[in-house]
Scaffold this motif. Sequence first.
Motif, PDB file in Angstrom:
ATOM      1  N   UNK A 139       0.840  -1.192   0.000  1.00  0.00           N
ATOM      2  CA  UNK A 139       0.000   0.000   0.000  1.00  0.00           C
ATOM      3  C   UNK A 139       0.885   1.255   0.000  1.00  0.00           C
ATOM      4  N   UNK A 140       0.514   2.234  -0.848  1.00  0.00           N
ATOM      5  CA  UNK A 140       1.276   3.475  -0.872  1.00  0.00           C
ATOM      6  C   UNK A 140       0.681   4.452   0.126  1.00  0.00           C
ATOM      7  N   UNK A 141       1.531   5.154   0.838  1.00  0.00           N
ATOM      8  CA  UNK A 141       1.039   6.147   1.809  1.00  0.00           C
ATOM      9  C   UNK A 141       1.606   7.498   1.438  1.00  0.00           C
ATOM     10  N   UNK A 142       0.880   8.538   1.700  1.00  0.00           N
ATOM     11  CA  UNK A 142       1.421   9.865   1.428  1.00  0.00           C
ATOM     12  C   UNK A 142       1.674  10.554   2.756  1.00  0.00           C
ATOM     13  N   UNK A 143       2.615  11.501   2.721  1.00  0.00           N
ATOM     14  CA  UNK A 143       3.032  12.151   3.952  1.00  0.00           C
ATOM     15  C   UNK A 143       1.896  12.941   4.592  1.00  0.00           C
ATOM     16  N   UNK A 144       1.012  13.505   3.731  1.00  0.00           N
ATOM     17  CA  UNK A 144       0.007  14.409   4.304  1.00  0.00           C
ATOM     18  C   UNK A 144      -1.206  13.684   4.884  1.00  0.00           C
ATOM     19  N   UNK A 145      -1.191  12.337   4.854  1.00  0.00           N
ATOM     20  CA  UNK A 145      -2.335  11.574   5.332  1.00  0.00           C
ATOM     21  C   UNK A 145      -2.619  11.851   6.814  1.00  0.00           C
ATOM     22  N   UNK A 146      -3.849  12.230   7.135  1.00  0.00           N
ATOM     23  CA  UNK A 146      -4.238  12.407   8.526  1.00  0.00           C
ATOM     24  C   UNK A 146      -5.762  12.349   8.602  1.00  0.00           C
ATOM     25  N   UNK A 147      -6.255  12.130   9.813  1.00  0.00           N
ATOM     26  CA  UNK A 147      -7.706  12.013   9.953  1.00  0.00           C
ATOM     27  C   UNK A 147      -8.326  13.414   9.847  1.00  0.00           C
ATOM     28  N   UNK A 148      -9.293  13.614   8.928  1.00  0.00           N
ATOM     29  CA  UNK A 148      -9.897  14.945   8.817  1.00  0.00           C
ATOM     30  C   UNK A 148     -10.769  15.282  10.020  1.00  0.00           C
ATOM     31  N   UNK A 149     -10.714  16.538  10.454  1.00  0.00           N
ATOM     32  CA  UNK A 149     -11.520  17.009  11.588  1.00  0.00           C
ATOM     33  C   UNK A 149     -12.773  17.693  11.042  1.00  0.00           C
ATOM     34  N   UNK A 150     -13.773  17.835  11.918  1.00  0.00           N
ATOM     35  CA  UNK A 150     -15.033  18.425  11.472  1.00  0.00           C
ATOM     36  C   UNK A 150     -14.815  19.784  10.792  1.00  0.00           C
ATOM     37  N   UNK A 151     -13.973  20.627  11.404  1.00  0.00           N
ATOM     38  CA  UNK A 151     -13.710  21.960  10.855  1.00  0.00           C
ATOM     39  C   UNK A 151     -13.130  21.910   9.442  1.00  0.00           C
ATOM     40  N   UNK A 152     -12.402  20.849   9.127  1.00  0.00           N
ATOM     41  CA  UNK A 152     -11.786  20.742   7.795  1.00  0.00           C
ATOM     42  C   UNK A 152     -12.832  20.696   6.676  1.00  0.00           C
ATOM     43  N   UNK A 153     -14.037  20.228   7.022  1.00  0.00           N
ATOM     44  CA  UNK A 153     -15.052  20.062   5.978  1.00  0.00           C
ATOM     45  C   UNK A 153     -15.626  21.391   5.499  1.00  0.00           C
ATOM     46  N   UNK A 154     -15.316  22.477   6.229  1.00  0.00           N
ATOM     47  CA  UNK A 154     -15.834  23.777   5.776  1.00  0.00           C
ATOM     48  C   UNK A 154     -15.268  24.113   4.399  1.00  0.00           C
ATOM     49  N   UNK A 155     -14.074  23.639   4.095  1.00  0.00           N
ATOM     50  CA  UNK A 155     -13.487  23.919   2.766  1.00  0.00           C
ATOM     51  C   UNK A 155     -14.267  23.238   1.649  1.00  0.00           C
ATOM     52  N   UNK A 156     -15.048  22.217   1.998  1.00  0.00           N
ATOM     53  CA  UNK A 156     -15.839  21.523   0.965  1.00  0.00           C
ATOM     54  C   UNK A 156     -17.293  22.021   0.979  1.00  0.00           C
ATOM     55  N   UNK A 157     -17.889  22.079   2.167  1.00  0.00           N
ATOM     56  CA  UNK A 157     -19.339  22.342   2.230  1.00  0.00           C
ATOM     57  C   UNK A 157     -19.689  23.727   2.778  1.00  0.00           C
ATOM     58  N   UNK A 158     -18.676  24.499   3.187  1.00  0.00           N
ATOM     59  CA  UNK A 158     -18.934  25.853   3.701  1.00  0.00           C
ATOM     60  C   UNK A 158     -19.109  25.861   5.213  1.00  0.00           C
ATOM     61  N   UNK A 159     -18.808  27.008   5.819  1.00  0.00           N
ATOM     62  CA  UNK A 159     -18.826  27.134   7.272  1.00  0.00           C
ATOM     63  C   UNK A 159     -20.242  26.999   7.848  1.00  0.00           C
ATOM     64  N   UNK A 160     -21.225  27.463   7.061  1.00  0.00           N
ATOM     65  CA  UNK A 160     -22.612  27.450   7.564  1.00  0.00           C
ATOM     66  C   UNK A 160     -23.063  26.009   7.899  1.00  0.00           C
ATOM     67  N   UNK A 161     -22.693  25.108   7.035  1.00  0.00           N
ATOM     68  CA  UNK A 161     -23.064  23.698   7.237  1.00  0.00           C
ATOM     69  C   UNK A 161     -22.408  23.150   8.522  1.00  0.00           C
TER      70      UNK A 161
END
Length: 410
Positions: free
Chosen positions: A1-23
Motif C-alpha cells: 500500500x502506498x502512503x502519502x506524507x500528508x495523510x491524517x484524519x480529517x476534523x469536522x472543521x476541515x469540511x468547511x473547505x468543501x461544504x462551507x462554514x454554515x453547514x
Amino acid sequence: MLKTAEERVPRLGDFSQVVGQQEIDSIRTLAEGLRGMSITEVNSTSYGGGVAEILRSMVPLIRDAGLDVRWEVIEGSFEFFSVTKKIHNALQGMNVELTDDERRIYLEYNKMNSERMQLDTDFVVVEDTQPTPMIDFHRTRRGKWVWRCHVDLSTPSIAVWNFLDEYINRYDAAVFSSEKYVIPTLKLPKVSIIPPSINPLSDKNREIPEDLVLKILERHGVKQDKPIITQVGRFDPWKDTTGAIDVYRMIKKEFPQVQLLLVASMANDDPEGWLYFEKTARHAGDDGDIHILTDLIGVKDLEVNAFQRASDVILQMSTREGFGLTVSEGLWKGVPVVGRNVGGIPLQVINGSTGFLVDTTSEAAEKTIYLLKNQEEAKKMGENGKEHVFRNFLITRLLRDHLRLLNGFT
Ligand code: UDP
C-alpha cells in the motif's frame, strides 16, 4: 500500500473547505442540543463494506462535534456470521428459510454480545440485522434505541422479515436509506429516511495527485493509456461481479484494449466472500486485461481512490443494493456510472445525466460503449455526478440528519 506524507484524519472543521462554514455551524448547533449525552454505535465489522466505511468517518466526527460516542463491534463465530449472511440474503429477496437451530445461534450470540457490551448510553444505534435482537436482552434499557437498516428491502422474504419484525418493533426509531424500503407492518414510533454518504476528505475520496494515481496503476499492472472500466464491491451474491465480466467481454469486441478492474475486498463479517471470489476468478479465466484487485494484495483506500479516478466508466451491476456507496464514490471523482436500476443506485445515477440506469448486461455494455465513444458527454455526466453527490451524499449531510434524528428525542 502506498502512503502519502500528508495523510491524517480529517476534523469536522476541515469540511468547511468543501461544504462551507454554515453547514459546519449547523452541525455544531445540533450537537449542542445533545450536549452531555452519550451514543453507542453497534455494527458487525470494523472493516469491509459500507457500514464500516461510514462509521469509520462518522464516529470521529460525532466526537469532534463534542459528543461522547463509542463504536462497538459484535463478536461471533463463523456459524453465527453464516446465519446473519443468510438473514441478509433473505431480506434482499433470496428464497431461504431459517432453521430452529439457526435462530438459536443468532439469538445466543446476540445475548452474549449484549451482556459483553455497555449499552447504557443515552442513544444506541444498531446498524443492520446482525445485532438487531440485542435490544431484547436489554429490556431495562435506559436510552433510546435506533435501528439503522442498510439492506435493499425491496423484495424481502416475508418469513424472515416476520421473525425480525418482532425485535425491530421494540426500537424507538428505524432509519432506512430509501422510502421504498419502509415495510408497512412496522409499528415503531418514528421512521426516518436517511441515505448514506461518503467522506470527501478520506483517503478513499480526497483529491490525490495524478502522479500518485499513475504510480498505483503501474504497481498493479494497469495500463493508463488504455480504456479502464471498474466495478468496486465485495465478493457477494448481489454484486454480480461475473455480470460485470460479461459486460466487459461485450465491450471488448468494440474496444479490444479495454481493461476491467474488479476491486473487491473481503469483509470480516461475510463468510461467502471466498466462494464468490472463486466464482469470479473462474469466470475471468486467464484474461490478462481483467484485474482482480483485493485488499489481500494491498488494495486499500488510496488504491480504490486511484482506480476510481483513473476509470473511464464505473460499473455497478449489483442485482440488489441497499445504497451503494461505490456509486457516489465514482461520481464524486467525476466518472459517469452505468448501474442496474435497483435499490439505492437510482438515487445516485440519474439516467442520462450522471450516468445510465440499465436492466441487463447487454444494455450496460451498450451504454458503456456509448460513453467510451462520446468522451465529452461522459465528462459532462461525470461533472453532473459530482454536483449531485455534493448536494446530497456527503458525510456532513449524513451527520446533520443523524444528529437531527437524535435531537428529536430530547
Ligand atoms: N470497498 C473497498 N475495497 C473493495 C471493495 C469495497 O474499500 O475492494 C469499499 C467501497 O469503496 C465502499 C464500501 O467498501 O466504500 C462498500 O460499500 P457499498 O455501500 O458500496 O456496499 P456494501 O459492501 O455495504 O454492500
